[in-house]
Design an enzyme around this catalytic site. Structure first.
Site, PDB file in Angstrom:
ATOM      1  N   ASP A   1       0.867  -1.184   0.000  1.00 39.74           N
ATOM      2  CA  ASP A   1       0.000   0.000   0.000  1.00 39.74           C
ATOM      3  C   ASP A   1       0.898   1.226   0.000  1.00 39.74           C
ATOM      4  OD1 ASP A   1      -2.725  -1.156   0.423  1.00 39.74           O
ATOM      5  OD2 ASP A   1      -1.840  -1.874   2.287  1.00 39.74           O
TER       6      ASP A   1
ATOM      7  N   HIS B   1     -11.528  -1.393   9.785  1.00 36.37           N
ATOM      8  CA  HIS B   1     -10.497  -2.084  10.554  1.00 36.37           C
ATOM      9  C   HIS B   1     -11.040  -2.517  11.913  1.00 36.37           C
ATOM     10  CE1 HIS B   1      -8.078   0.152   7.597  1.00 36.37           C
ATOM     11  NE2 HIS B   1      -7.196  -0.803   7.750  1.00 36.37           N
TER      12      HIS B   1
ATOM     13  N   ARG C   1       4.299   3.047   3.186  1.00 38.07           N
ATOM     14  CA  ARG C   1       4.936   1.972   3.960  1.00 38.07           C
ATOM     15  C   ARG C   1       6.456   2.130   4.038  1.00 38.07           C
ATOM     16  NH1 ARG C   1       0.293   1.471   6.155  1.00 38.07           N
ATOM     17  NH2 ARG C   1      -1.240   0.185   5.053  1.00 38.07           N
TER      18      ARG C   1
ATOM     19  N   ASP D   1     -10.314  -6.745   0.414  1.00 37.43           N
ATOM     20  CA  ASP D   1      -9.457  -6.048   1.364  1.00 37.43           C
ATOM     21  C   ASP D   1      -9.025  -7.080   2.403  1.00 37.43           C
ATOM     22  OD1 ASP D   1      -8.124  -4.006   2.691  1.00 37.43           O
ATOM     23  OD2 ASP D   1      -9.824  -2.630   2.651  1.00 37.43           O
TER      24      ASP D   1
END
Length: 354
Positions: free
Chosen positions: A64, A177, A72, A249
């Site tokens: 990502d 999340h 990242r 995802d």
């Protein structure tokens, strides 16, 4: 064979013997790396080389790398501006260079797929739904113009792209999340606004990631990532994204783990029309996932394998590591970033910390 429908995370900056044995046995389609895997440029390139060496065919090596807070590589290289900051400035040349420099950096590190651009419309910029600062805007045409330019130059520099999070994570009022968001949007509303960036950019997207958001007015039983109505019926059959890879995802998000068990989640995801199920953190559950996939009809497996194999064959080999090229790329990124004002963005989402 069944392992090739999984995209797996890696626990740390180097492969453990157990991981190496698991990956060699299961032969997953590929891997996704996070900040936890990245310590130095040289170490990161060794890790991607080691992962590549475990595979019989070139694997997907994904990350990502959107810019801004979802970068990242922020511990080893300057961060490019976020989508929101690039869009606010609105300079097409800067956006094009941001896409190109992103690709240059990733190729040096051994990556071949970037989970970007974000194509969500920013319906709720004030809400903690994990997307703060990550969207290109609220207006579909603006998203098409800006994200399209960035995506085009990422791909010109030989890194594949992934539009996300289909069909409309920007309508979520909470962070997937942590839990499963819900939106009362209808199919007509999504067609009028949210899916326009996907349909406009579809010929230039290598893959699409599906959101963990439920749309009860479209499918009252399943979140988008598990919905045959949304993935097969809408994305593939109605919108025509039938020859390219569609993936979930992360299935280790609270939106899914609080509702499904490992195995059931992967089986439902592929059955619904995804080609890849992504397990980013609970890597030790990969065997359970594979056993669940073995219960699916062979024609379902074959269709997904065809699309995944087609994508993998298009991957470009990594370029030779060069300290000089690395420094030049970092310098170019820093120079570009200095020209784009950064808006203050606070996030309560773990997405920025992975």
């Amino acid at each position: 064979m069944h392992g090739s429908l999984l995209l797996l995370g890696v626990s740390g900056p180097e492969l453990t013997p157990d991981e190496a044995a698991l990956f060699k046995r299961l032969q997953p389609a590929g891997y996704i790396l996070f900040t936890r895997n990245i310590v130095t440029p040289q170490q990161t390139r060794k890790l991607t080389d080691d992962l590549r060496a475990l595979s019989y065919d070139d694997p997907i090596l994904a990350i990502d790398q959107e810019g801004g807070r979802v970068t990242r590589t922020k511990e080893i290289a300057p961060a490019l501006p976020s989508a929101a900051d690039l869009a606010a400035q609105g300079n097409p040349m800067t956006i094009a260079n941001a896409g190109a420099f992103t690709a240059d950096l990733l190729r040096l590190l051994g990556f071949n797929l970037n989970f970007a651009p974000v194509l969500d419309l920013d319906h709720h910029p004030e809400v903690q739904n994990s997307l703060r600062g990550r969207c290109w805007g609220r207006d579909p045409q603006r998203v098409i113009d800006h994200a399209g330019m960035w995506n085009r130059w990422l791909r010109k520099r030989s890194v594949k792209s992934c539009g996300k999070h289909f069909p409309a994570c920007g309508r979520a009022l909470s962070d997937p999340h942590h839990d499963l968001p819900s939106s009362d949007a209808t199919l007509a509303e999504l067609l009028r606004e949210d899916v326009l960036p996907y349909t406009a950019l579809m010929p230039e997207l290598d893959s699409i990631m599906v959101a963990h958001v439920e749309f009860p007015n479209i499918d009252p039983e399943h979140p988008a990532s598990m919905s045959k109505r949304i993935i097969t019926g809408f994305l593939r059959d109605q919108l025509g994204f039938d020859k390219h890879v569609v993936l979930t995802d992360d299935l280790d998000m609270g939106a899914i783990t609080k509702r499904y068990g490992r195995g059931e989640d992967v089986r439902r995801a592929i059955e619904a029309g995804n080609d890849l199920a992504m397990i980013c953190h609970q890597i030790e559950t990969a065997d359970t996932a594979v056993e669940a996939l073995k219960t699916l009809p062979i024609h379902v497996i074959d269709e997904s394998l065809k699309r995944v194999t087609k994508l993998r064959k298009k991957m470009v080999a990594p370029i030779t590591w060069s300290e000089k090229k690395w420094q030049e790329t970092c310098d170019a990124i820093a120079k570009l970033a200095a020209t784009v004002p950064a808006a203050a963005t606070q996030s309560g989402s773990p997405v920025a910390d992975y």
